[in-house]
Design a protein around this motif. Sequence first.
Motif, PDB file in Angstrom:
ATOM      1  N   TYR A   1       0.872  -1.122  -0.193  1.00  0.00           N
ATOM      2  CA  TYR A   1       0.176  -0.073   0.053  1.00  0.00           C
ATOM      3  C   TYR A   1       0.827   1.347   0.153  1.00  0.00           C
ATOM      4  N   PHE A   2       0.428   2.227  -0.358  1.00  0.00           N
ATOM      5  CA  PHE A   2       1.113   3.611  -0.496  1.00  0.00           C
ATOM      6  C   PHE A   2       0.026   4.779  -0.416  1.00  0.00           C
ATOM      7  N   TRP A   3       0.590   5.946  -0.215  1.00  0.00           N
ATOM      8  CA  TRP A   3      -0.384   7.154  -0.218  1.00  0.00           C
ATOM      9  C   TRP A   3       0.634   8.431  -0.668  1.00  0.00           C
ATOM     10  N   ASP A   4       0.754   8.727  -1.948  1.00  0.00           N
ATOM     11  CA  ASP A   4       1.481   9.733  -2.697  1.00  0.00           C
ATOM     12  C   ASP A   4       0.771  11.048  -2.843  1.00  0.00           C
ATOM     13  N   ASP A   5       1.011  11.881  -1.681  1.00  0.00           N
ATOM     14  CA  ASP A   5       0.245  12.979  -1.859  1.00  0.00           C
ATOM     15  C   ASP A   5       1.422  14.423  -1.919  1.00  0.00           C
ATOM     16  N   ALA A   6       2.348  13.950  -2.446  1.00  0.00           N
ATOM     17  CA  ALA A   6       3.401  15.003  -2.622  1.00  0.00           C
ATOM     18  C   ALA A   6       3.888  15.951  -1.173  1.00  0.00           C
TER      19      ALA A   6
ATOM     20  N   ASP B   1       0.204  -1.812  -6.065  1.00  0.00           N
ATOM     21  CA  ASP B   1       0.085  -0.940  -4.770  1.00  0.00           C
ATOM     22  C   ASP B   1      -1.409  -0.351  -4.623  1.00  0.00           C
ATOM     23  N   ILE B   2      -2.013  -0.812  -3.506  1.00  0.00           N
ATOM     24  CA  ILE B   2      -3.312  -0.376  -3.077  1.00  0.00           C
ATOM     25  C   ILE B   2      -3.027   0.960  -2.165  1.00  0.00           C
ATOM     26  N   ASP B   3      -4.012   1.909  -2.605  1.00  0.00           N
ATOM     27  CA  ASP B   3      -4.070   3.069  -1.753  1.00  0.00           C
ATOM     28  C   ASP B   3      -4.342   2.667  -0.345  1.00  0.00           C
ATOM     29  N   GLY B   4      -3.673   3.386   0.878  1.00  0.00           N
ATOM     30  CA  GLY B   4      -3.637   2.987   1.963  1.00  0.00           C
ATOM     31  C   GLY B   4      -5.030   2.983   2.724  1.00  0.00           C
ATOM     32  N   LYS B   5      -5.815   3.849   2.231  1.00  0.00           N
ATOM     33  CA  LYS B   5      -7.449   3.833   2.582  1.00  0.00           C
ATOM     34  C   LYS B   5      -8.154   2.407   2.388  1.00  0.00           C
ATOM     35  N   THR B   6      -8.066   2.167   1.137  1.00  0.00           N
ATOM     36  CA  THR B   6      -8.522   0.721   0.504  1.00  0.00           C
ATOM     37  C   THR B   6      -7.961  -0.316   1.307  1.00  0.00           C
ATOM     38  N   PHE B   7      -6.569  -0.323   1.394  1.00  0.00           N
ATOM     39  CA  PHE B   7      -5.749  -1.439   2.137  1.00  0.00           C
ATOM     40  C   PHE B   7      -6.328  -1.512   3.485  1.00  0.00           C
ATOM     41  N   ALA B   8      -6.838  -0.524   4.129  1.00  0.00           N
ATOM     42  CA  ALA B   8      -7.003  -0.668   5.533  1.00  0.00           C
ATOM     43  C   ALA B   8      -8.524  -1.221   5.501  1.00  0.00           C
ATOM     44  N   GLN B   9      -9.436  -0.777   4.682  1.00  0.00           N
ATOM     45  CA  GLN B   9     -10.778  -1.174   4.415  1.00  0.00           C
ATOM     46  C   GLN B   9     -10.771  -2.665   4.394  1.00  0.00           C
ATOM     47  N   LEU B  10      -9.847  -3.141   3.435  1.00  0.00           N
ATOM     48  CA  LEU B  10      -9.801  -4.688   3.075  1.00  0.00           C
ATOM     49  C   LEU B  10      -9.205  -5.307   4.200  1.00  0.00           C
ATOM     50  N   THR B  11      -8.345  -4.919   5.004  1.00  0.00           N
ATOM     51  CA  THR B  11      -7.814  -5.848   6.008  1.00  0.00           C
ATOM     52  C   THR B  11      -8.087  -5.621   7.495  1.00  0.00           C
TER      53      THR B  11
ATOM     54  N   SER C   1      -1.887  11.165   9.240  1.00  0.00           N
ATOM     55  CA  SER C   1      -0.573  11.864   9.684  1.00  0.00           C
ATOM     56  C   SER C   1       0.355  11.078   9.262  1.00  0.00           C
ATOM     57  N   SER C   2       0.449   9.568   9.638  1.00  0.00           N
ATOM     58  CA  SER C   2       1.533   8.828   9.648  1.00  0.00           C
ATOM     59  C   SER C   2       1.615   8.189   8.220  1.00  0.00           C
ATOM     60  N   LEU C   3       0.215   8.056   7.483  1.00  0.00           N
ATOM     61  CA  LEU C   3      -0.013   7.290   6.393  1.00  0.00           C
ATOM     62  C   LEU C   3       0.411   5.899   6.352  1.00  0.00           C
ATOM     63  N   VAL C   4       0.264   5.515   7.825  1.00  0.00           N
ATOM     64  CA  VAL C   4       0.251   3.996   8.128  1.00  0.00           C
ATOM     65  C   VAL C   4      -0.975   3.349   8.423  1.00  0.00           C
ATOM     66  N   VAL C   5      -1.066   2.079   7.866  1.00  0.00           N
ATOM     67  CA  VAL C   5      -2.216   1.378   8.373  1.00  0.00           C
ATOM     68  C   VAL C   5      -1.752   0.809   9.691  1.00  0.00           C
ATOM     69  N   THR C   6      -2.634   0.681  10.524  1.00  0.00           N
ATOM     70  CA  THR C   6      -2.458   0.015  11.835  1.00  0.00           C
ATOM     71  C   THR C   6      -3.446  -0.801  12.134  1.00  0.00           C
ATOM     72  N   GLY C   7      -3.402  -1.837  13.020  1.00  0.00           N
ATOM     73  CA  GLY C   7      -4.293  -2.804  13.300  1.00  0.00           C
ATOM     74  C   GLY C   7      -4.300  -3.977  12.373  1.00  0.00           C
ATOM     75  N   PHE C   8      -2.955  -3.861  11.683  1.00  0.00           N
ATOM     76  CA  PHE C   8      -2.909  -5.236  10.661  1.00  0.00           C
ATOM     77  C   PHE C   8      -1.243  -5.081  10.550  1.00  0.00           C
ATOM     78  N   SER C   9      -0.625  -6.321  10.789  1.00  0.00           N
ATOM     79  CA  SER C   9       0.688  -6.204  11.031  1.00  0.00           C
ATOM     80  C   SER C   9       1.443  -6.442   9.804  1.00  0.00           C
TER      81      SER C   9
END
Length: 205
Positions: free
Chosen positions: A64-69, A130-140, A147-155
């Motif tokens: 996953y990623f989140w490229d917002d410059a 490479d899945i956007d971070g929000k969709t990755f979180a939804q799926l997992t 703020s951190s652009l990290v998906v938590t709650g999934f290791s």
Amino acid sequence: MSFFMNTPNARWTATLVGAALLCTTAVATTAGTVAAHADDHVVKTVTAQAAKPVLLKGSTKASYFWDDASGRMGDTGLPAIGKPMQKGLFASPSWPLGTEGYVEYNGKKAPFFIGDRGPGVPSESGVMLDIDGKTFAQLTGGTFSDSSLVVTGFSAGHIKVNYVITKWGTGVGKKNHPVPFSTGAWGVYDHNPAKPVTPAVPAGN
């Protein structure tokens, strides 16, 4: 009944508490409504995608990623397609920009369009999406942090997804199963796209 509960101050305080509870309930209801609408939009989009002819299907490891410059967490700048980073914007090392479809993970489906290039080096090891971070979180079932652009709650950093392509982008890129970024297929026009997958004929027809 106590004397305190009958004083004007007590009644005023009770009124304020009641109003606060009403506001809290309204905010919670609004948040729930927004979330419900978002989920409903995903369901409708996936349903619309699933109704289209299947051009390609397969499976791959995905990151996953989140490229917002903003330069955070390996950010490489705004997506190559020229649109702002958003939910549903995926990156591929070889598919044409604008390609559409959906992915499935543990029974959950999510629509996507290819809006960026990547993964780079990880694609050499079979990480072809490479899945956007929000969709990755939804799926997992995790939570994406703005703020951190990290998906938590999934290791795990990678998941294996099934993908279905319903529309190829019109520009350069390989219109077939993904290949590593280093092949340069992302910059070459594909004159021989994969043959569309033939839908199964329903029983009795």
